[in-house]
Scaffold this motif. Structure first.
Motif, PDB file in Angstrom:
ATOM      1  N   ALA A   1       0.831  -1.205   0.000  1.00  0.00           N
ATOM      2  CA  ALA A   1       0.000   0.000   0.000  1.00  0.00           C
ATOM      3  C   ALA A   1       0.870   1.261   0.000  1.00  0.00           C
ATOM      4  O   ALA A   1       0.536   2.258  -0.664  1.00  0.00           O
ATOM      5  CB  ALA A   1      -0.932   0.005   1.204  1.00  0.00           C
ATOM      6  N   LEU A   2       1.985   1.231   0.728  1.00  0.00           N
ATOM      7  CA  LEU A   2       2.875   2.386   0.740  1.00  0.00           C
ATOM      8  C   LEU A   2       3.515   2.623  -0.625  1.00  0.00           C
ATOM      9  O   LEU A   2       3.701   3.767  -1.058  1.00  0.00           O
ATOM     10  CB  LEU A   2       3.972   2.197   1.794  1.00  0.00           C
ATOM     11  CG  LEU A   2       3.547   2.255   3.265  1.00  0.00           C
ATOM     12  CD1 LEU A   2       4.722   1.912   4.169  1.00  0.00           C
ATOM     13  CD2 LEU A   2       3.003   3.637   3.601  1.00  0.00           C
ATOM     14  N   ARG A   3       3.870   1.520  -1.307  1.00  0.00           N
ATOM     15  CA  ARG A   3       4.518   1.659  -2.616  1.00  0.00           C
ATOM     16  C   ARG A   3       3.543   2.049  -3.720  1.00  0.00           C
ATOM     17  O   ARG A   3       3.943   2.657  -4.712  1.00  0.00           O
ATOM     18  CB  ARG A   3       5.199   0.341  -2.999  1.00  0.00           C
ATOM     19  CG  ARG A   3       6.469   0.034  -2.237  1.00  0.00           C
ATOM     20  CD  ARG A   3       7.236  -1.094  -2.915  1.00  0.00           C
ATOM     21  NE  ARG A   3       6.491  -2.337  -2.893  1.00  0.00           N
ATOM     22  CZ  ARG A   3       6.645  -3.293  -1.999  1.00  0.00           C
ATOM     23  NH1 ARG A   3       7.537  -3.142  -1.036  1.00  0.00           N
ATOM     24  NH2 ARG A   3       5.938  -4.408  -2.052  1.00  0.00           N
ATOM     25  N   ALA A   4       2.278   1.676  -3.557  1.00  0.00           N
ATOM     26  CA  ALA A   4       1.322   1.784  -4.661  1.00  0.00           C
ATOM     27  C   ALA A   4       1.269   3.164  -5.311  1.00  0.00           C
ATOM     28  O   ALA A   4       1.284   3.264  -6.551  1.00  0.00           O
ATOM     29  CB  ALA A   4      -0.064   1.356  -4.182  1.00  0.00           C
ATOM     30  N   PRO A   5       1.201   4.266  -4.566  1.00  0.00           N
ATOM     31  CA  PRO A   5       1.112   5.567  -5.235  1.00  0.00           C
ATOM     32  C   PRO A   5       2.314   5.891  -6.112  1.00  0.00           C
ATOM     33  O   PRO A   5       2.183   6.599  -7.112  1.00  0.00           O
ATOM     34  CB  PRO A   5       1.007   6.561  -4.060  1.00  0.00           C
ATOM     35  CG  PRO A   5       0.542   5.750  -2.906  1.00  0.00           C
ATOM     36  CD  PRO A   5       1.134   4.397  -3.099  1.00  0.00           C
ATOM     37  N   TYR A   6       3.476   5.367  -5.724  1.00  0.00           N
ATOM     38  CA  TYR A   6       4.686   5.681  -6.481  1.00  0.00           C
ATOM     39  C   TYR A   6       4.819   4.834  -7.753  1.00  0.00           C
ATOM     40  O   TYR A   6       5.454   5.239  -8.709  1.00  0.00           O
ATOM     41  CB  TYR A   6       5.918   5.464  -5.597  1.00  0.00           C
ATOM     42  CG  TYR A   6       5.968   6.380  -4.411  1.00  0.00           C
ATOM     43  CD1 TYR A   6       5.489   5.973  -3.168  1.00  0.00           C
ATOM     44  CD2 TYR A   6       6.478   7.667  -4.537  1.00  0.00           C
ATOM     45  CE1 TYR A   6       5.531   6.816  -2.070  1.00  0.00           C
ATOM     46  CE2 TYR A   6       6.515   8.523  -3.440  1.00  0.00           C
ATOM     47  CZ  TYR A   6       6.043   8.089  -2.218  1.00  0.00           C
ATOM     48  OH  TYR A   6       6.070   8.936  -1.145  1.00  0.00           O
ATOM     49  N   TRP A   7       4.249   3.631  -7.725  1.00  0.00           N
ATOM     50  CA  TRP A   7       4.410   2.700  -8.848  1.00  0.00           C
ATOM     51  C   TRP A   7       3.124   2.541  -9.663  1.00  0.00           C
ATOM     52  O   TRP A   7       3.038   1.669 -10.521  1.00  0.00           O
ATOM     53  CB  TRP A   7       4.846   1.330  -8.317  1.00  0.00           C
ATOM     54  CG  TRP A   7       6.189   1.333  -7.658  1.00  0.00           C
ATOM     55  CD1 TRP A   7       6.458   1.489  -6.335  1.00  0.00           C
ATOM     56  CD2 TRP A   7       7.460   1.187  -8.287  1.00  0.00           C
ATOM     57  NE1 TRP A   7       7.809   1.445  -6.098  1.00  0.00           N
ATOM     58  CE2 TRP A   7       8.456   1.263  -7.285  1.00  0.00           C
ATOM     59  CE3 TRP A   7       7.864   1.005  -9.619  1.00  0.00           C
ATOM     60  CZ2 TRP A   7       9.808   1.153  -7.553  1.00  0.00           C
ATOM     61  CZ3 TRP A   7       9.222   0.895  -9.896  1.00  0.00           C
ATOM     62  CH2 TRP A   7      10.176   0.966  -8.870  1.00  0.00           C
ATOM     63  N   ALA A   8       2.138   3.399  -9.408  1.00  0.00           N
ATOM     64  CA  ALA A   8       0.824   3.199 -10.004  1.00  0.00           C
ATOM     65  C   ALA A   8       0.835   3.210 -11.525  1.00  0.00           C
ATOM     66  O   ALA A   8       0.073   2.482 -12.173  1.00  0.00           O
ATOM     67  CB  ALA A   8      -0.134   4.289  -9.497  1.00  0.00           C
ATOM     68  N   ASP A   9       1.735   3.969 -12.131  1.00  0.00           N
ATOM     69  CA  ASP A   9       1.753   4.071 -13.578  1.00  0.00           C
ATOM     70  C   ASP A   9       2.787   3.168 -14.225  1.00  0.00           C
ATOM     71  O   ASP A   9       3.147   3.337 -15.386  1.00  0.00           O
ATOM     72  CB  ASP A   9       2.003   5.518 -14.017  1.00  0.00           C
ATOM     73  CG  ASP A   9       3.344   6.050 -13.502  1.00  0.00           C
ATOM     74  OD1 ASP A   9       3.915   5.412 -12.583  1.00  0.00           O
ATOM     75  OD2 ASP A   9       3.804   7.078 -14.015  1.00  0.00           O
TER      76      ASP A   9
END
Length: 496
Positions: free
Chosen positions: A482-490
């Motif tokens: 969940a912490l990584r998701a915003p950074y790797w979303a694209d």
């Protein structure tokens, strides 16, 4: 067939004795020079009580001395323990203690004091070739230990990865083929010899090629070497390649035939530029300390911007390796299905040092090992990595184990809780990022500065954010996905 490193080195040093073996610090040594010097150092080590099977730690900066000591240890049938100069002092001392090193060949300039009971040979006191030499390699079996390489562990303590004589020789055979090292190559080595570059230096010795050793990576020095020293082969991590591309105005006739890189893929736009500047010279490797370097290989022909589906991969199984992907039941997953990547080769580890439980967990039946990486095989056998089970970041080609960084950050008085993750970075593949729940007043920049003297440069967080709370999974663990998701979303690939 010769099955020990000592025998391989001895044969090569005799066969190519008049050829240039090593260039470093403005000097050159022939294979004959390295032969005489390494045998003298082997005699010196023997005088310190080193015998076959004893551990000898090499805590040295890049230079000819590392190569000489490497050969000397192999001639005695002893066990090499390379210690990366970039490691923190406490980790260096832990490695020396864990391996029960009989002696440490040390560069005092690296600034780490070892316990007084540890026998050391300062690098400046290495024996010169006038010392009566060891005359022949020690007789040891192919199953005898040859090296202990250290990799981080999920507890924050590094694990010792034991490789045998047979596995260290086998990886050299694979490497000579897959890295395309030939006798007239001149290898430019700028990364630590205690890491992957040391294996390439061994390959150069065995093959009769020349190692041109730099103390580290410096763009100007590397470009000068490429332009003036007839370099044909080098090893880079993508970060280094990007620095070179930024420094070059356009294509140059540099003479490179092979550039091996690892730890992260080259981004498509950078690859197009690299091919324009250097030509079709790139080979990507994927492996881990437990199966060094050559689990898979993305060949020169695969580096084609017109085939982006290949550039997303890390290639197909190396010539002496098998690759499989298994599901949660440890059964083979269908093509295109993500699961845990497993490797099998003659050069997988023998086991973890003094850790039978971790060894048992690493191995599956029939010689397969679990990598901890998640990915899938496509219908042509190309491996596509997607994530890691192990809590690790690869930044600029160096493994950063998040728990070690978290343990350091937790010692800061203003840190209540912390999670460390990898976030995308254009040059480094991933950058270390800290997510901190503060204790009272806190300043993110001050926390980053506090890490400076407590972690190796590559392991220090490059950014930090302060949050009110950390997400948790249903099992009560910090939810790093969940912490990584915003950074790797694209991005399709959630690791660098």
């Amino acid at each position: 067939m010769r099955r020990t490193l000592g025998a391989e080195f001895a044969a090569a040093l005799h066969r190519y004795r008049d050829r240039s073996a090593v260039e470093a610090a403005g000097r050159s040594w022939t294979f004959g020079d390295v032969d005489a010097w390494s045998r003298a150092v082997a005699t010196q080590l023997r005088a310190h009580g080193v015998a076959a099977g004893d551990a000898v730690a090499l805590y040295l900066a890049n230079g000819v001395e590392f190569v000489v000591a490497d050969v000397a240890v192999a001639l005695l049938g002893a066990v090499k323990v390379p210690v990366n100069p970039l490691l923190p002092a406490d980790t260096v001392r832990y490695i020396v203690a864990a391996t029960r090193a009989r002696v440490v060949i040390v560069d005092p300039g690296l600034g780490v004091e070892l316990p007084p009971e540890v026998p050391v040979i300062p690098v400046d006191d290495l024996a010169d070739p006038s010392r009566p030499p060891v005359t022949s390699p020690a007789v040891v079996g192919p199953d005898a230990a040859a090296a202990i390489y250290f990799t981080g562990g999920t507890t924050g303590r590094p694990k010792g990865v034991v490789h045998t004589q047979a596995s260290t020789v086998a990886v050299q055979y694979a490497q000579l083929l897959e890295a395309e090292i030939v006798q007239d190559d001149r290898l430019l080595l700028t990364t630590p010899l205690a890491h992957a570059a040391g294996l390439f230096a061994q390959s150069a010795l065995i093959r009769g090629a020349t190692s041109v050793i730099e103390p580290g990576f410096d763009v100007d020095h590397v470009l000068t070497a490429l332009r003036t020293r007839a370099i044909t082969w080098t090893f880079l991590v993508p970060t280094m390649l990007y620095r070179l591309l930024d420094a070059l105005d356009g294509p140059e006739p540099l003479g490179l035939r092979t550039v091996v890189y690892g730890a992260a893929p080259i981004t498509p736009d950078r690859l197009a530029r690299a091919l324009e500047v250097f030509g079709p010279v790139f080979v990507q490797l994927y492996g881990q300390t437990e199966c060094p370097n050559w689990g898979t290989r993305l060949a020169k022909d695969d580096h084609d911007p017109a085939r982006p589906e290949l550039l997303d991969s890390c290639g197909r199984a190396s010539i002496m390796a098998d690759v499989a992907v298994v599901d949660d039941r440890l059964e083979t997953a269908p093509a295109g299905t993500t699961g845990e990547v497993c490797l099998r080769s003659p050069y997988v580890l023998e086991g973890y040092l003094d850790d039978p439980a971790a060894t048992a967990d690493k191995f599956l039946p029939d010689g397969w090992i679990r990598t901890g990486d998640l990915g899938f095989l496509d219908d042509r056998g190309y491996l596509h990595l997607r994530d890691r089970r192990a809590d690790m970041v690869i930044s600029g080609g160096m493994n950063v184990y998040c728990s070690e960084v978290e343990n350091v950050l937790a010692g800061h008085p203003a840190v209540s809780r912390v999670a460390v993750i990898g976030v995308p970075h254009r040059d480094w593949g991933e950058a270390v990022h800290a997510v901190v729940v503060p204790e009272g007043a806190a300043d993110a920049d001050e926390i980053l500065t506090w890490c400076r003297d407590r972690l190796a440069a590559y392991a220090r967080p490059k950014s930090a954010e302060l949050v009110d709370d950390l997400p948790v999974t249903p099992f009560g663990k910090i939810d790093k996905k969940a912490l990584r998701a915003p950074y790797w979303a694209d991005r399709e690939r959630s690791i660098g």
